[in-house]
Design an enzyme around this catalytic site. Structure first.
Site, short mmCIF file in Angstrom:
data_model
loop_
_atom_site.label_atom_id
_atom_site.label_comp_id
_atom_site.label_asym_id
_atom_site.label_seq_id
_atom_site.Cartn_x
_atom_site.Cartn_y
_atom_site.Cartn_z
N HIS A 93 35.54 -10.65 -47.21
CA HIS A 93 34.25 -11.17 -47.67
C HIS A 93 33.37 -10.06 -48.24
CE1 HIS A 93 30.88 -13.88 -48.02
NE2 HIS A 93 30.16 -13.24 -47.12
N ARG A 111 20.80 -7.41 -47.33
CA ARG A 111 21.01 -6.38 -48.35
C ARG A 111 19.79 -6.20 -49.23
NH1 ARG A 111 26.10 -8.00 -51.72
NH2 ARG A 111 25.68 -6.10 -52.86
N ASN A 158 26.74 -9.87 -42.18
CA ASN A 158 27.55 -8.89 -42.91
C ASN A 158 27.50 -7.50 -42.27
OD1 ASN A 158 28.84 -10.20 -45.09
ND2 ASN A 158 26.87 -10.51 -46.09
N ALA A 163 17.83 -17.39 -36.37
CA ALA A 163 17.34 -18.61 -37.03
C ALA A 163 16.01 -18.43 -37.76
CB ALA A 163 17.20 -19.73 -35.99
N ILE A 217 28.25 -15.01 -39.75
CA ILE A 217 27.71 -14.92 -41.10
C ILE A 217 27.24 -13.49 -41.37
CG2 ILE A 217 25.80 -15.73 -42.58
CD1 ILE A 217 25.80 -18.26 -40.55
N ASP A 260 15.99 -16.44 -32.27
CA ASP A 260 15.81 -15.21 -33.03
C ASP A 260 14.92 -14.30 -32.20
OD1 ASP A 260 14.89 -13.26 -35.19
OD2 ASP A 260 16.04 -14.64 -36.43
N GLY A 304 15.40 -15.90 -39.91
CA GLY A 304 15.63 -15.21 -41.18
C GLY A 304 15.80 -16.20 -42.33
N MET A 352 23.80 -19.09 -49.15
CA MET A 352 24.51 -18.77 -47.90
C MET A 352 24.18 -19.79 -46.81
SD MET A 352 26.69 -16.78 -46.42
CE MET A 352 27.28 -17.92 -45.17
#
Length: 311
Positions: A177, A81, A119, A8, A117, A34, A10, A227
């Site tokens: 995704h 990313r 990735n 939470a 969520i 977090d 980020g 997002m």
């Protein structure tokens, strides 16, 4: 109704927490976790927004206090990313984070609906499934990879191209995704038609939209705000379904009957126990049919990578 956000602090987590604080039904609880020490402060910051959503924040190694009694768990923890990375480069760091958090979910709130969520979603959902299975609590109707960002992007891009109101556009997106596994079904958008060139370029833009944001932010981050909105939309759909609302339909990446791959994103009817019905993908154009068969090897490899990580 209790919703817990793991990760939470980020960029995605904070945007998601803000949207949930302002949009969850009155009387809901929102719990933020977090590893970062700032997390209780994020909760204090959000507590100053006057809505009837009770909020608490937890930090450190142990997510258990945040997970106790959770009905919905949304997981955005992990690294983002950077330019030059694709979603699979994230695997090395994020796989371990997801495994650790799902172990805690399995031990603390095994009946919660879980939305992933983090990735690479094609792979992290497979990791989550295997961890839950090892713990003896896996229910394939309660685990979701959140692909809603592909849908809202597709809606925005189609509306822009065709001069439509974005709120009135609904593009189903199937597959996975990342990259070529993202398949928008443009042939199924009512009242709009696309020529071959539009279909090809729009499909490519939707598939590469994440990279578009990473490059535009020039090393300063990835898609966090869009997002956050996508995750809030999906999380709120789960809450509405849990509360008994009928006809709640969203696309998500879930374990199905294995017609295309073990995990596959498709339209779902949601209810009090998660998935009520996996809806068929419908009739595909020749372009979509070809794109579907071409992506399956990539998707299956992503899934196998996740399964093998847990063995």
């Amino acid at each position: 109704m209790k919703v817990t956000v793991l990760g939470a602090a980020g960029g995605i987590g904070q945007a998601l927490a803000l949207l949930l604080k302002t949009q969850l039904p009155a009387g809901s609880e929102l719990s933020l976790y977090d590893i970062a020490p700032v997390t209780p402060g994020v909760a204090v910051d959000l507590s100053h927004i006057p809505t009837s959503v009770k909020i608490a924040g937890f930090s450190g190694e142990d997510a258990t206090p945040a997970l106790k009694g959770a009905d919905v768990v949304l997981i955005s923890a992990g690294v983002a990313r950077k330019p030059g990375m694709d979603r699979s480069d994230l695997f090395n760091v994020n796989a371990g984070i997801v495994r650790n958090l799902i172990e805690q979910v399995a031990a603390t709130c095994p009946k919660a609906l879980i939305g992933i969520i983090t990735n690479p979603v094609n792979t992290t959902v497979a990791i989550a499934a295997e961890v839950l299975k090892k713990a003896g609590v896996y229910d394939k109707n309660r685990l979701f990879g959140i692909t809603t960002l592909d849908i809202i992007r597709a809606n925005a891009f189609v509306a822009e191209l065709k001069g439509k109101q974005p709120e009135e556009v609904n593009v189903p997106v199937i597959g996975g995704h990342s990259g070529v596994t993202i398949l928008p079904l443009l042939s199924q958008v009512p009242g709009v038609s696309f020529n071959e060139q539009e279909t090809a370029s729009l499909t490519k833009r939707i598939q590469n939209a994440g990279t578009e944001v990473v490059e535009a932010k020039a090393g300063g981050g990835s898609a966090t705000l869009s997002m956050g909105q996508a995750a809030a939309r999906f999380g709120l759909a789960l809450v509405r379904a849990l509360k008994g609302e009928s006809n709640v339909i969203e696309c998500a990446y879930v374990e199905g009957e294995g017609e295309y791959a073990r995990f596959f994103s498709q339209p779902l009817l949601l209810g009090k126990n998660g998935i009520v019905e996996r809806r068929p993908v419908g009739e595909l154009s020749a372009f979509e049919q070809h794109a579907l068969s071409s992506m399956l090897d990539t998707l299956k490899k992503d899934i196998t990578q996740g399964e093998e990580f847990v063995k």
